[in-house]
Design an enzyme around this catalytic site. Sequence first.
Site, PDB file in Angstrom:
ATOM      1  CG  LEU A 273      -0.553  -0.062   2.913  1.00 50.99           C
ATOM      2  CD1 LEU A 273      -1.422   0.813   3.600  1.00 50.99           C
ATOM      3  CD2 LEU A 273       0.163  -0.605   3.059  1.00 50.99           C
ATOM      4  CB  SER A 274       1.460   4.075   0.862  1.00 46.75           C
ATOM      5  OG  SER A 274       1.704   5.089   0.227  1.00 46.75           O
ATOM      6  CG  ASN A 275       6.186   5.757  -1.485  1.00 47.37           C
ATOM      7  OD1 ASN A 275       5.165   6.514  -1.701  1.00 47.37           O
ATOM      8  ND2 ASN A 275       7.015   6.242  -0.157  1.00 47.37           N
TER       9      ASN A 275
END
Length: 613
Positions: A273-275
């Site tokens: 998730l995210s990066n």
Amino acid sequence: MSRIFPLAVVAAFSFGVLSCATAPATRKGSMSAPDHFGDVRVTEHRHGDDLLSAGLGLRGLAGMPSAFANPSAPTPAELRRRAIQSSWKGIADLGPLGGFGTVYGAVPAVPGREFTAFATLPGAHAPHRVLVQVPDDFDRTRRCLVVTASSGSRGIYGAIALAGGWGLPRGCAVAYTDKGTGAGYFDTAEGTGVRLDGTRAKAGEAPLEFEPVGVAADAGIAVKHAHSGDNPEADWGRHVLQAARFGLAMLDRAFPNEAPFTPANTRIIATGLSNGGGAVLRAAGDDSEGILAAVVALEPNIHVAGRGRPFYDYATEAALLLPCALAAPEFDGVPFARVAHVAPPAWAIRCASLRAHGRLSAVMPGAQAAEALAMLRASGWQDDALAVAASSTSLDLWRAVTAAYASAYLKRPAGAMPCGFSYRAQIAGIATGVDAAIRAAWWSDGSGVPPGAGVVLAGGTDFSPDPALPGNLCLRELWTGQGDDARRLRDAVDATAAALPRVDLPILVVHGAQDGLIPVAFSSDPYVKWLRASGRSPVFWKVPYAQHFDAFLAFPDFGDRHAPLLPFGYVALDRAWAHLADGRPLPEDAAVRDTRPRGAGALDAAMLALPER
């Protein structure tokens, strides 16, 4: 219990992923380049300890920080327990209203072993961590390996709430990479960094997670993501694929009678998730050898050349304009948008500063706020994302993150960061030596990008009423300017663009419709459209009322307005696994239309309207 095994004694398996540390590398960027690992540390986690929560359970994870018997010299087990706890609390809403453990998710005790090492990509200057968790009840009949990358710039356990929380209770092994980030901070004044077990040591005494070369003793705190001399983001996909190969190798080590473990007999699901979400999508594009069986990416920081906008572009823009735009009436009552009892208000100061620097033409404060808001909308920002982005603005997150990214893109060492920034230990605004207890806890408590854990972002300021403006202007100029540094930075960002995955690779993308940190309009939307225009068939769930930080949902008023994203990630992983293992069709995009915000009470299942598992 822990043991150290030289990698040379870990048998290479038929897929050919292991090599001794002295093996020559092939050309940089080749997926067949040999992997470089240091000694492998093996630890056993049973009898009051475990893989998923280090023995804390759900209540312990949600509680006060796990204690150190001796704060100045915590043990490896204590550091690991607190690192796991801080990683859970940084990602999941574990509060009483959030529904974790009742509506979705669980934290059962999962006994097993961990295998961890320092790894180096061919061509890289600095090592990074890889770690594999192998549960005792690993399912040998339906072999499963989940591979993940840390969210944000977190350390090695940074994705445990997603990858570990889903995979370990199901009998999957989980392979983690910190993808060149993490909180293995190096104190230049003391000359110490972080060993493989999380404890601190002087440079030269042991292999360290990050050991800068030639850095001055007054350079402050050196941070791997910002100061390694690499552009780790350019290699996120390679990091994930390397972690997958390490995971297969460690399964060989864990179950030698059933080796080899290969992509042909072990299903490998990449998730993050995210990066970390961006990293697994990058791995999908880099996977020329067909290692991955499926990819599930949550709120990915993903950049497609010529489509959408890269994070550094819109983050530096937000850092400049949002503090002024928040004065507009559209933000009345929005959580975090206004700081009470501040005179003169910060948003009015930023508006006046921008006009003084020729960035705004309006004269009156109200018209200036409207002009700043109009500029953001014209560059693609949507109102839902802007409202939630107020939280990142109030926390000064844009400046903190882009300062680190600029240093990484320009490959600057500690003591020579762009725009005059540095990382320092300060108490009450006064530079000071680092307290031993604070330094000892960096590895477990740090986010990988200061400020936090006793380290501050210094520099880039002046003594004006808007002290952060000089640094923000400088960081923005590195994107919009024409100097040598600006050209080098844009070239470094170009190197982070995604490549197309293979046509038959199942890809599920899950993104909050109200994400204010990685707006869906700049990232997942253009990525998915690009895949579909190129003959791929991704599944895309744009979740109503979900935003970027599930952990923020514990804040009053903020959580009332939003829904969590993590349960949709778990369901997406369920569906990916059902497709791979049982031949079920992949789900439809429209499966998440009926999600509602939590409201003032506790979350219930009807509010989520989760897709069928």
